[in-house]
Write a protein that holds these residues in place. Structure first.
Motif, PDB file in Angstrom:
ATOM      1  N   LEU A   1       0.843  -1.193   0.000  1.00 26.19           N
ATOM      2  CA  LEU A   1       0.000   0.000   0.000  1.00 26.19           C
ATOM      3  C   LEU A   1       0.880   1.245   0.000  1.00 26.19           C
TER       4      LEU A   1
ATOM      5  N   CYS B   1      -3.151   5.964   0.337  1.00 25.59           N
ATOM      6  CA  CYS B   1      -3.777   4.661   0.073  1.00 25.59           C
ATOM      7  C   CYS B   1      -5.189   4.552   0.642  1.00 25.59           C
TER       8      CYS B   1
ATOM      9  N   VAL C   1      -6.271   4.172   3.909  1.00 23.06           N
ATOM     10  CA  VAL C   1      -6.386   3.136   4.937  1.00 23.06           C
ATOM     11  C   VAL C   1      -6.475   3.790   6.307  1.00 23.06           C
TER      12      VAL C   1
ATOM     13  N   ASP D   1      -9.866  -3.328   5.150  1.00 26.31           N
ATOM     14  CA  ASP D   1      -9.388  -2.992   3.811  1.00 26.31           C
ATOM     15  C   ASP D   1      -9.383  -4.247   2.939  1.00 26.31           C
ATOM     16  N   PRO D   2     -10.054  -4.221   1.782  1.00 24.92           N
ATOM     17  CA  PRO D   2     -10.186  -5.421   0.960  1.00 24.92           C
ATOM     18  C   PRO D   2      -8.920  -5.793   0.189  1.00 24.92           C
ATOM     19  N   ARG D   3      -7.907  -4.914   0.185  1.00 21.35           N
ATOM     20  CA  ARG D   3      -6.707  -5.172  -0.613  1.00 21.35           C
ATOM     21  C   ARG D   3      -5.683  -6.051   0.096  1.00 21.35           C
ATOM     22  N   VAL D   4      -5.895  -6.270   1.401  1.00 19.73           N
ATOM     23  CA  VAL D   4      -4.933  -7.072   2.170  1.00 19.73           C
ATOM     24  C   VAL D   4      -5.687  -8.147   2.941  1.00 19.73           C
ATOM     25  N   GLU D   5      -4.948  -9.121   3.449  1.00 23.16           N
ATOM     26  CA  GLU D   5      -5.558 -10.195   4.224  1.00 23.16           C
ATOM     27  C   GLU D   5      -6.218  -9.637   5.475  1.00 23.16           C
ATOM     28  N   SER D   6      -7.402 -10.160   5.784  1.00 23.14           N
ATOM     29  CA  SER D   6      -8.172  -9.679   6.938  1.00 23.14           C
ATOM     30  C   SER D   6      -7.667 -10.336   8.220  1.00 23.14           C
TER      31      SER D   6
ATOM     32  N   THR E   1     -10.774   0.244   5.921  1.00 25.84           N
ATOM     33  CA  THR E   1     -11.108   1.261   4.937  1.00 25.84           C
ATOM     34  C   THR E   1     -11.262   2.614   5.636  1.00 25.84           C
TER      35      THR E   1
END
Length: 292
Positions: free
Chosen positions: A22, A43, A45, A79-84, A98
């Motif tokens: 990010l 980014c 975040v 954030d949907p771009r990284v592992e939860s 997010t």
């Protein structure tokens, strides 16, 4: 956080996001308490960074968010771009969410009530092991009754808080037939006004109890728009909430801004809430801090 710890927390949040790909050119501190919230730019975040002593709470919060992701819950999303998951870096637990640009207008009481109703409906679909709200009441009661932890609390006020937490906590927590999963602390500071509408944040306080325990955290007029609320139970829950709030403010280690003001104001709010409970309220235990 202390200044040196805050600097390390900011760097932990920045480094975690950067290593995950990010783009972070700047970090803005949104909230600074026992854990911090950081807006990472550009980014988009929100990094929540806590000392490792809060790791379990951070992991619990992420799990709650994951369980709610497929529903219609009005909550902030990971954030949907990284592992939860929670990332550990330099003795800090870091979770990435997010970031929602706030909308300036105040949230109307009808919209607040609607968001809480929808949140409770979504939570009823979640199977999650969570503590009961009376666990939090018991913890506050221990703080009040431990004079080493709250040495400056005047004895009449100590009796007031002890009677309220012990008496009302037992009374409200006895009947669990209508208990469900709750947000835990859906006060105005945990409800963002965004372009998507009102969204709840700080899911680490999730617990079980009656919906009135959640509703008691909201402004008074919200309850008028929440269908099916038991207003007698709501008054008792509001007194409990202010008693817990006051218990935390009188701890020797509390660092809330304007703590001296909130020590007095919190006790005044307890008394006002108890007066609304009517007959059967706990005894006040003495005059204590004057109102006004």
């Amino acid at each position: 956080m202390e200044a040196s710890e805050l600097r390390r927390a900011v760097e932990a949040g920045r480094a975690t996001a950067s290593e995950l790909g990010l783009d972070v050119d700047d970090v803005v501190v949104v909230h600074d308490s026992d854990r911090v919230a950081l807006h990472l730019v550009p980014c988009g975040v929100l990094a929540r960074v806590a000392p490792l002593g809060h790791l379990a709470a951070s992991e619990f919060e992420v799990e709650v968010a994951r369980r709610l992701a497929d529903g219609d819950a009005p909550v902030a999303e990971l954030d949907p771009r990284v592992e939860s998951r929670v990332h550990v870096r330099d003795a800090f637990a870091v979770s990435l969410w997010t970031y929602y640009e706030p909308v300036g207008s105040e949230i109307a009481s009808t919209d607040y009530a609607d968001a809480l109703l929808r949140h409770h409906a979504a939570l009823r679909q979640v199977d999650l092991d969570a503590p009961h709200f009376t666990d939090r009441v018991a913890l506050a009661l221990r703080e009040v009754n431990d004079r080493e932890h709250s040495p400056e609390l005047p004895e009449p006020d100590r009796r007031l808080l002890s009677d309220t937490l012990g008496g009302l906590g037992a009374a409200v927590g006895t009947d669990r037939a209508d208990d469900q999963l709750l947000h835990g602390e859906p006060h105005p500071g945990n409800l963002l006004n965004t372009r998507r509408g009102p969204l709840f944040v700080d899911l680490a306080t999730c617990c079980r109890g009656p919906v009135e325990f959640d509703l008691a955290h909201a402004p008074d007029d919200v309850a008028q728009h929440y269908r099916g609320a038991d207003h007698g139970l709501l008054h008792r829950c509001r007194a409990l909430n202010w008693a817990m709030f006051s218990a935390w403010r009188w701890r020797r280690v509390d660092h809330m801004p304007d703590r001296d003001h909130w020590r007095v104001e919190g006790l005044n709010r307890v008394r006002a809430a108890l007066d609304r409970c009517g007959p059967g309220r706990p005894e006040a235990g003495g005059a204590g801090t004057p109102v006004g």
